[in-house]
Design an enzyme around this catalytic site. Structure first.
Site, PDB file in Angstrom:
ATOM      1  N   LYS B  88       0.814  -1.226   0.000  1.00  0.00           N
ATOM      2  CA  LYS B  88       0.000   0.000   0.000  1.00  0.00           C
ATOM      3  C   LYS B  88       0.846   1.274   0.000  1.00  0.00           C
ATOM      4  CE  LYS B  88      -4.297  -1.546   0.174  1.00  0.00           C
ATOM      5  NZ  LYS B  88      -5.204  -1.275  -0.968  1.00  0.00           N
ATOM      6  N   GLU B 110      -9.556   6.767   3.059  1.00  0.00           N
ATOM      7  CA  GLU B 110     -10.456   5.756   3.599  1.00  0.00           C
ATOM      8  C   GLU B 110      -9.609   4.549   3.946  1.00  0.00           C
ATOM      9  OE1 GLU B 110      -9.720   5.917   0.467  1.00  0.00           O
ATOM     10  OE2 GLU B 110      -9.258   3.813   0.066  1.00  0.00           O
ATOM     11  N   SER B 376       1.479  -9.715  -1.187  1.00  0.00           N
ATOM     12  CA  SER B 376       1.208  -8.281  -1.040  1.00  0.00           C
ATOM     13  C   SER B 376       1.417  -7.734   0.370  1.00  0.00           C
ATOM     14  CB  SER B 376      -0.223  -7.977  -1.488  1.00  0.00           C
ATOM     15  OG  SER B 376      -1.133  -8.780  -0.757  1.00  0.00           O
TER      16      SER B 376
END
Lengths: 257, 392
Positions: B88, B110, B376
């Protein structure tokens, strides 16, 4: 003639449009609320099609959407409730809803049904102008529906002119950079924005909405435009009402008297 | 690269379905992002921070025991080793530099599980910018450690109390707050979702993943493309990054793994391509889980990061065009795959990534095939879920 066009032809100011959410507070209140609004002397009714994800709305209208959905309101059911509308009411009616439920219903079927039951216009806040002109404008024209676009204090003059040229019925002026919901007093910056747009000489009439809640804010808005739209404040009236018709009338008369 | 048209459509999906109040914000971004991203100053800062702060390049690890187990050559792209524990941060680094160049003073975001929220709070602390993160009230309850991580980093975490009180409602709330603060605020969206140009912009920030895979694979295998790339898809940012430089290389199979939850037909699933149909949510046209009446359906996955009723428009296009292969993995199987990797390779994966690993059980491949699985994120944040599940 479209009832919205007719209204603005015959009345050039102090136009009051009232928003409510279909299916709120009870599933079958729709016609009752509409009759009370017309009898009280408002000029336009804006019916909200409830949606699970209303991104342009504040807590009051979000909550009314949730209640309505839990009550079982759907676009299909709303059209059923509106059947025979024109044998009872003459007031112009606008449907306000987010794009997804309308697209799932089918845009052409939606427009056709609007004309059948006697809906005069539509407000779809998340339908961009480009998409509208490319994909839907012809349909709206075919079924004699007015499509209203929103503008805000951040909307450029160029963009306002473009919206004015591609829209008809009226332009919805969002009163400040905000989602829907009652606000404090009207600020000097807002007045400057109202004056700026007023002086642009647009072909369409303008109604001011978002944050309009009572006689004072309605009067101020009407000074700079053709009138105003009340939503959240009206939802609050309806939510609390013990006698729906009486309290709607008292509230609306209090705003326009 | 996959073609996006001037209105932000990948084939039939994408666009910018936004209220007019957001038009100036989106327009400002659309007009400036390409130019800013192409500037030397931006590239220098982005590359430097990815290297010195995030810890890139992340390794491409040959998973020998896992390979033996499944009978193929399996590599893991170790995004779990990024600062903050997941891919991220590649995107938040890019967007915070962009926000500074656009002279924004505040950041909003968010978050679902809290990974994107933490990655945003992190870069805001790094750059000294005010940060507010919207998070579903239910998610705040079930992801408490991440809420506190964000607070330690100086961010304000605001509960989204509307609707189902999860990721989609946090996204609604962030969009509403952007409408309320259109001038000085930048909204850092965490996935390849939202109105154009977000999906494309986020994919480009994440494309560093496949750019590195190419270089690393060339070193290890003497060729820069594997036979198969596997990634999990919620909104789809890690998959978009892992697929990015292989879109046009038709020899490379692109496998997107969705969360089946308790089973695709159980009513408790997040397998969007199987359960969804075209619709509009959060500013783009995409595949969307919805009722017949067009109301958005609440998804379910054991992994909060995959618990989203839509999918990035680029993935909707990969699905519709047939370029991507879409699989769905149930909660139970993902958990097993997470434990398996822990035991075979000493890596506890995020439950999101465990979905990608579990795809090995469904995929057909040859023993000579080279498979890259995008790992990830790491499993630290999921410890409680692993403990509750218990079968280890």
């Amino acid at each position: 003639m479209n009832r919205i066009d007719e209204l603005f032809k015959n009345k050039d100011g102090n136009i009051l449009s009232i928003y409510f959410t279909a299916g709120f507070p009870k599933l079958d209140d729709t016609i009752r609320i509409m009759e009370a609004i017309e009898e009280a002397g408002a000029d336009i009714i804006e019916i909200g099609i409830p949606y699970s994800d209303p991104v342009a709305d504040g807590p009051t209208i979000q909550d009314s959407n949730n209640v309505a959905l839990n009550n079982g309101m759907t676009l299909k059911l709303l059209f059923t409730q509106l059947e025979g509308l024109r044998s009872k009411l003459n007031i112009p009616v606008v449907l306000m809803g987010y794009l997804n439920p309308i697209v799932q219903y089918g845009m052409e079927a939606f427009c056709k049904k609007c004309q059948e039951v006697g809906v005069d216009g539509v407000i779809i806040p998340d339908l961009p102008m480009q998409q509208y002109t490319d994909a839907y404008k012809e349909l709206f024209d075919t079924y004699n529906l007015r499509n209203t676009f929103l503008i805000s204090p951040q909307t450029s003059e160029e963009r306002i002119r473009e919206i004015d040229s591609k829209t008809d019925g009226f332009i919805y002026m969002v009163s400040s950079a905000s989602i829907t919901g009652a606000k404090k007093e009207v600020s000097p910056e807002q007045i400057a924005y109202f004056e700026r747009v007023r002086d642009m000489g647009l072909k369409n009439p303008r109604l001011i909405g978002f944050g309009i809640s009572d006689k004072a804010s309605f009067t101020t808005a009407s000074t700079y435009s053709h009138g105003a739209i009340i939503g959240s404040a009206f939802i609050n009236v309806v939510r609390e009402a013990k006698s729906l018709k009486e309290e709607i009338k008292t509230y609306i008369k209090g705003v326009i008297s | 690269m996959i073609k996006i048209d001037e209105n932000g459509f990948y084939g039939d999906f994408g666009g910018a379905y936004i209220p007019e109040m957001l038009y100036p914000n989106i327009e400002e971004l659309r007009e400036n992002y390409e130019q800013i991203m192409a500037s030397e100053a931006f590239k220098e800062e982005f590359d430097r921070l990815l290297k010195d702060y995030v810890g890139r390049p992340t390794p491409l690890f040959f998973a020998e025991r896992l390979s033996k187990e499944y009978g193929a050559k399996i590599y893991l792209k170790r995004e779990d080793l990024c600062h903050t524990g997941a891919h991220k941060i590649n995107n938040t680094i890019g967007q915070i530099i962009l926000a500074k160049k656009l002279n924004k003073k505040r950041i909003i975001a968010e978050t679902g599980a809290g990974q994107h929220g933490v990655a945003t709070a992190t870069v805001c602390a790094l750059m000294g910018m005010e940060c507010t993160v919207y998070m579903g009230a239910i998610d705040m309850e079930r992801q408490k450690p991440n809420v506190e991580r964000m607070r330690i980093l100086g961010a304000t975490v605001v509960p989204a109390n509307s609707g189902s009180k999860t990721l989609k409602d946090a996204t609604n709330e962030a969009m509403r707050q952007w409408i309320n603060n259109p001038v000085d605020t930048h909204y850092i969206i965490g996935s390849v979702v939202g109105p154009h140009p977000y999906p494309e912009m986020v994919a480009r920030f994440q494309s560093v993943i496949s750019a590195e895979i190419k270089t690393q694979l060339l070193e290890k295998e003497g060729k820069d493309s594997p036979d198969i790339v596997v990634a999990c898809v919620g909104g789809g940012s890690n998959a978009a990054g892992a697929f990015f430089h292989y879109y046009n290389d038709e020899k490379v199979r692109l496998i997107a793994v969705e969360a089946a939850g308790l089973g695709v037909s159980s009513g408790k699933s997040a397998a969007t391509t199987q359960l969804g149909k075209p619709g509009i949510l959060h500013g783009s046209k995409t595949l969307l889980m919805q009722t017949e009446d067009g109301q958005v359906v609440e998804p379910h996955s054991i992994s909060a990061g995959l618990d989203y009723p839509g999918i990035g428009p680029v993935h909707a296009h990969l699905f519709a065009s047939g370029r991507g292969e879409f699989l769905a993995v149930e909660d139970e199987d993902a958990m097993k795959a997470g434990i398996e990797l822990s035991r075979l390779e000493g890596i506890i994966p995020a439950i999101e990534s465990a979905h990608a690993l579990s795809a090995l059980n469904q995929l057909k491949f040859k023993a000579s095939d080279i498979i890259v699985i995008n790992l990830s994120g790491r499993g630290d944040k999921d410890l409680e879920t692993y403990i509750k599940w218990g079968n280890y």
